[in-house]
Write a protein that holds these residues in place. Sequence first.
Motif, short mmCIF file in Angstrom:
data_model
loop_
_atom_site.label_atom_id
_atom_site.label_comp_id
_atom_site.label_asym_id
_atom_site.label_seq_id
_atom_site.Cartn_x
_atom_site.Cartn_y
_atom_site.Cartn_z
N GLY A 249 0.82 -1.21 0.00
CA GLY A 249 0.00 0.00 0.00
C GLY A 249 0.86 1.26 0.00
N GLY A 250 0.39 2.29 0.66
CA GLY A 250 1.11 3.56 0.65
C GLY A 250 0.68 4.40 -0.53
N PHE A 251 0.79 5.71 -0.38
CA PHE A 251 0.31 6.64 -1.40
C PHE A 251 1.29 6.73 -2.57
N ARG A 252 0.73 6.63 -3.77
CA ARG A 252 1.43 7.00 -5.00
C ARG A 252 0.43 7.76 -5.86
N PRO A 253 0.84 8.83 -6.52
CA PRO A 253 -0.11 9.74 -7.18
C PRO A 253 -0.62 9.23 -8.52
N HIS A 254 -1.82 9.64 -8.84
CA HIS A 254 -2.40 9.43 -10.15
C HIS A 254 -2.58 10.78 -10.83
N VAL A 255 -2.30 10.81 -12.14
CA VAL A 255 -2.40 12.02 -12.95
C VAL A 255 -3.27 11.73 -14.16
N THR A 256 -4.10 12.68 -14.55
CA THR A 256 -4.80 12.59 -15.82
C THR A 256 -4.76 13.93 -16.51
N ASN A 257 -5.25 13.96 -17.75
CA ASN A 257 -5.21 15.22 -18.51
C ASN A 257 -6.41 15.31 -19.43
N GLU A 258 -6.69 16.52 -19.87
CA GLU A 258 -7.78 16.74 -20.81
C GLU A 258 -7.47 17.99 -21.63
N TRP A 259 -7.83 17.92 -22.91
CA TRP A 259 -7.78 19.11 -23.76
C TRP A 259 -9.11 19.82 -23.61
N ILE A 260 -9.07 21.08 -23.27
CA ILE A 260 -10.32 21.81 -23.03
C ILE A 260 -10.44 23.02 -23.95
N ASP A 261 -11.68 23.38 -24.22
CA ASP A 261 -12.02 24.66 -24.85
C ASP A 261 -12.88 25.38 -23.82
N LEU A 262 -12.24 26.27 -23.05
CA LEU A 262 -12.93 26.94 -21.95
C LEU A 262 -13.78 28.08 -22.50
N ASP A 263 -15.09 27.90 -22.42
CA ASP A 263 -16.01 28.90 -22.95
C ASP A 263 -16.08 30.11 -22.02
N ALA A 264 -16.30 31.28 -22.60
CA ALA A 264 -16.40 32.50 -21.79
C ALA A 264 -17.64 32.50 -20.91
N ASN A 265 -18.66 31.75 -21.29
CA ASN A 265 -19.87 31.62 -20.47
C ASN A 265 -19.58 30.62 -19.35
N PRO A 266 -19.54 31.04 -18.10
CA PRO A 266 -19.20 30.10 -17.02
C PRO A 266 -20.19 28.95 -16.87
N ASP A 267 -21.41 29.12 -17.39
CA ASP A 267 -22.44 28.09 -17.26
C ASP A 267 -22.52 27.16 -18.48
N PHE A 268 -21.64 27.36 -19.45
CA PHE A 268 -21.70 26.50 -20.65
C PHE A 268 -21.52 25.04 -20.22
#
Length: 340
Positions: A249-268
């Motif tokens: 056991g013991g902690f080892r980190p997990h990483v992920t990634n994503e390509w985003i298109d961040l819209d100017a509308n915060p609620d999109f």
Amino acid sequence: MNPTLNGASAHAFAHHPGYRRMFAADRLTLGIFLPLRFYRGDMAVLTGQAALVSDIDRLGFAGVWVRDVPLYDRHFGDAGQLFDPFAYLSYLAAHTRRIALATGSAIFALRHPIDLAKAACTIDQLSGGRLVMGIASGDRPVEFPAYGLDHAERGERFAEAVNYFRQLLHKGDHPIESTLGQMSGAQLLPKPVGSAIPLLVTGSSRQSMQWLGEQADGWLTFPDATENILGPRRLAEKIRAWRESIPGGGFRPHVTNEWIDLDANPDFPRTAMQGGYVLRTGRKGLIDLLGEWQDAGVNHAALGIQFCQRPAAEVIQELAEEVLPSFASHEGPLPLRQDW
């Protein structure tokens, strides 16, 4: 052959500035994947990128990621970030002070471990201990014959290179016997700032889950679907299975990634684009996704903004002001000397 050197748990990197900036159990931090804009035949697209990376550092992001794509295959897709990852991280080290410098991912099946270790330890020293290495077996078939290597043997070569690399980082003069070479009466200099450099394995890299549990200092995987909660739930199952395979056991980190298109509308709403390859969303949807990833066991999310329709500086500023406060970087130990 020398014995295999296993992956290390978090306590082995307790004083590693880059690792500690990015990783802690049950917490998620944010990084930015380079390039900020894709190469489309004109190098000018990269003009000013280092200045924006300086801003990313100043604004408090945890990591900046560079890709290792030796050759451009127009049939495969993008050209990566163009610059050699190690040369460019050295350049970025001089433009930043706190941010972790990460490879995503260095192709261990293509490059010789001596060259990998020499470059990695150099950057680690120049940056005061900020290097974190995502590593992989390679996914672009055209590169292997160009190096005189068999693409089908990349899994075996990758595992051997990881073991050789780790032995090179040990202090003192120790003989190494490997299918990749034999070394006696010599040692690699410089050594890393600490006792090791974190190696985060990408995907399976053609290894078994048992190997990943034993050998990976961390695990970097694709995120599954991101437009709704189902993808993060499947990702949680994958992370759980990996952590259950870690001896003791013991902690080892997990990483992920994503390509985003961040819209100017915060609620999109979170919307899959380009067949699910890109996520278009407003910042509220992004915050929800990051929270779901954190609950799933993800410890760091690397965001690519190459597909954003807005200017890179504007997107970075919004992420820093509106998203980063919920997923703050860890203070950890300060980098060591950087006055080379």
